[in-house]
Scaffold this active site. Structure first.
Site, PDB file in Angstrom:
ATOM      1  N   ASP A 103      -3.420   4.463   2.746  1.00  0.00           N
ATOM      2  CA  ASP A 103      -3.774   4.813   3.970  1.00  0.00           C
ATOM      3  C   ASP A 103      -3.565   6.401   4.063  1.00  0.00           C
ATOM      4  OD1 ASP A 103      -4.848   2.559   4.929  1.00  0.00           O
ATOM      5  OD2 ASP A 103      -3.094   1.896   6.174  1.00  0.00           O
ATOM      6  N   ASP A 154       0.650  -1.476  -0.050  1.00  0.00           N
ATOM      7  CA  ASP A 154       0.104  -0.102   0.048  1.00  0.00           C
ATOM      8  C   ASP A 154       0.860   1.346   0.002  1.00  0.00           C
ATOM      9  OD1 ASP A 154       1.115   0.327   2.482  1.00  0.00           O
ATOM     10  OD2 ASP A 154      -0.721   0.270   3.610  1.00  0.00           O
ATOM     11  N   ASP A 214       1.363   4.777   2.408  1.00  0.00           N
ATOM     12  CA  ASP A 214       1.223   5.331   3.479  1.00  0.00           C
ATOM     13  C   ASP A 214       1.541   6.895   3.500  1.00  0.00           C
ATOM     14  OD1 ASP A 214       0.465   2.547   4.818  1.00  0.00           O
ATOM     15  OD2 ASP A 214       2.411   2.594   4.362  1.00  0.00           O
TER      16      ASP A 214
END
Ligand code: UTP
Ligand code: MN
Length: 493
Positions: free
Chosen positions: A417, A332, A334
């Site tokens: 995120d 992902d 962040d």
């Protein structure tokens, strides 16, 4: 005598006096011994000097390697190097002592050929050097946060084996075992050289019996049966596939497996109800299980940066997680969002998320409110690594440049995120979100066990002084903790 596995070649006739060409003849005192000094790495002048010295002291010395030679004397050569050299020679005695010059000098002192001991032989010498290396080579501090751990290290096959067992333990909710394997893997990642024998690991921290057994197997056979069995087990693979769905944790995956669901097809065909996150996870399964590249992360950084600076001038965007540690791929992306004036970060998340959504950039998003209050929540609880920032779990729809294959696939889904932090907590959030997960865990363990402090992504509390320690940079936090600063690229524990 060292038997040499080599056919005996016809030998030229050999001289057999110990005499020198220039000085008076010295009678040969040890007829059963014929010396040969290897010039390789010794040099010709030293060789001549030692040869003459030998002859003067009653040794028979050959200037050519012949079948009569019994002792080859060497300096700065390994046994392997000498054997390789012997293999290039026309005439090689069937058996030979390969000795270090020490044996010769000791014999001169003794006035006779001394008994050949292990330390005189090249093989023995090598073993002693190895032994020495084994006892003093590797030392690493106990906590991963005291060590520098680069992304690329010397023991990937060992750390991979242990990491797989850690992963399996996590998937089976055996946290104690998972952490033990993670710590062991982290120690191997921090070593300055490749491990070749378990004896080199004596005295190192965090290597339990189980981990050592795995290491021993991998060193011996290149693999470990426990790792191989796990890797191919139906349960491990089913847990991996199912938890690979965004929004699915180990508890859910385990329940599904007990209901006979082992893969995506079975899940799709079953009547299982999925929540919104899981549905999005299943819809974008392929994309979300493709590694996010550095280029993808950079594109997303640009988008977030643009959104934030146009909506909230002065607000800052910081890329954290694995990419901040220098990883080239991740699962992902962040981000930390903050504003240099305390309190001005309020409302930032809502605005940014609505804008992204209005641009059609979000395939999924779920925002949770900030729930951290120093006065109410007290010192950050080290047992829980859930922090309480305002946070957005999102799935971005990232357009592909024209260069990206495959044609027809114009975008990909990427997990992102976003976390908003007040500037007063920014350093703690940055340290907490940069990872690695084990590095973070070790920081908290160090703080608690060694410093009677409690560290979270919000704050550092000193239990002895009963007060919070402020910090505006990661460096200050390391200083508070009595640790040397470890830069992000060396936190890859
Ligand atoms: P990630 O899970 O994203 O790990 O969490 P990563 O190191 O970036 O790895 P990849 O490349 O994405 O797979 C990043 C850091 O954020 C912390 C974790 O402890 C980790 O150090 N984190 C994550 C939290 O503090 N709270 C969370 O809820 C999630
Ligand atoms: Mn990450």
């Amino acid at each position: 005598m060292l038997p040499l596995k080599r056919r005996k070649l016809p030998s030229p006739s050999t001289g057999s006096t110990a005499g020198t060409n220039d000085g008076p003849e010295v009678p040969c005192r040890f007829p059963e011994i014929v010396l040969f000094f290897l010039e390789r790495k010794m040099g010709s002048s030293r060789r001549t000097f030692l040869s003459e010295l030998g002859k003067k002291n009653g040794f028979k010395v050959e200037s050519q390697l012949s079948s009569s030679v019994t002792h080859v004397l060497c300096e700065n050569n390994s046994a392997d190097e000498v054997r390789a050299w012997l293999n290039t020679q026309l005439t090689v005695p069937t058996s030979l002592h390969l000795l270090h010059v020490h044996w010769f000098t000791e014999s001169l002192r003794a006035g006779r050929p001394v008994e050949i001991l292990d330390r005189h032989t090249l093989q023995g010498q090598m073993e002693e050097e190895e032994k020495e290396e084994e006892t003093c080579s590797f030392t690493v501090p106990n906590y991963a946060c005291q060590r520098r751990t680069q992304l690329h290290h010397h023991n990937p096959s060992l750390s991979d084996a242990l990491t797989l067992l850690a992963e399996n333990a996590e998937l089976n909710e055996d946290d104690g075992r998972a952490v033990a394997f993670r710590r062991a893997a982290a120690v191997l990642k921090a070593l300055p050289a490749e491990v070749t024998s378990v004896s080199q690991l004596k005295g190192l921290p965090c290597l339990g019996e189980h981990s050592l057994r795995v290491i021993k197997d991998v060193l011996k056979d290149g693999s470990c049966s426990e790792v191989e069995t796990t890797k191919h087990s139906q349960r491990f693979n089913a847990l991996k596939v199912l938890t690979g769905i965004f929004g699915v944790g180990v508890k859910t995956a385990d329940r599904w497996i007990r209901d006979g669901i082992f893969n995506l097809q079975q899940l799709r065909e079953s009547q299982t109800t999925l929540n919104r996150a899981q549905q999005a996870g299943l819809d974008h399964y392929e994309d979300l299980n493709q590694p996010v590249t550095r280029a993808d992360a950079d594109s997303i950084t640009e988008i977030v940066q643009e959104a934030v600076s146009s909506l909230f001038p002065g607000a800052q965007v910081t890329l954290t997680g694995g990419f901040r540690r220098g990883k080239m791929t991740g699962h992902d992306v962040d981000f930390l969002l903050t504003h240099p004036e305390e309190g001005r970060e309020e409302g930032l998340m809502d605005k940014v998320v609505s804008w992204l959504d209005s641009q059609g950039l979000l395939l999924y998003q779920k925002t949770s409110r900030n729930s951290y209050l120093e006065s109410r929540d007290g010192p950050g609880r080290p047992s829980s690594n859930m922090d309480r920032f305002e946070r957005c779990f999102a799935i971005f729809k990232l357009s592909r440049g024209q260069t990206s294959p495959p044609a027809g696939h114009q975008w990909r889904a990427v997990r992102v995120d976003l976390v908003v932090t007040p500037i007063s907590q920014f350093a703690f959030a940055l340290l907490g979100w940069t990872g690695s997960k084990l590095f973070e865990r070790e920081l908290r363990r160090w703080a608690g066990h060694e410093k009677a402090m409690s560290l979270s992504s919000h704050a550092l509390f000193d239990k002895t002084q009963k007060r919070y320690l402020r910090a505006s940079s990661e460096e200050e936090i390391f200083t508070h903790l009595g640790l040397s600063f470890i830069p992000p690229s060396q936190r890859n524990a």
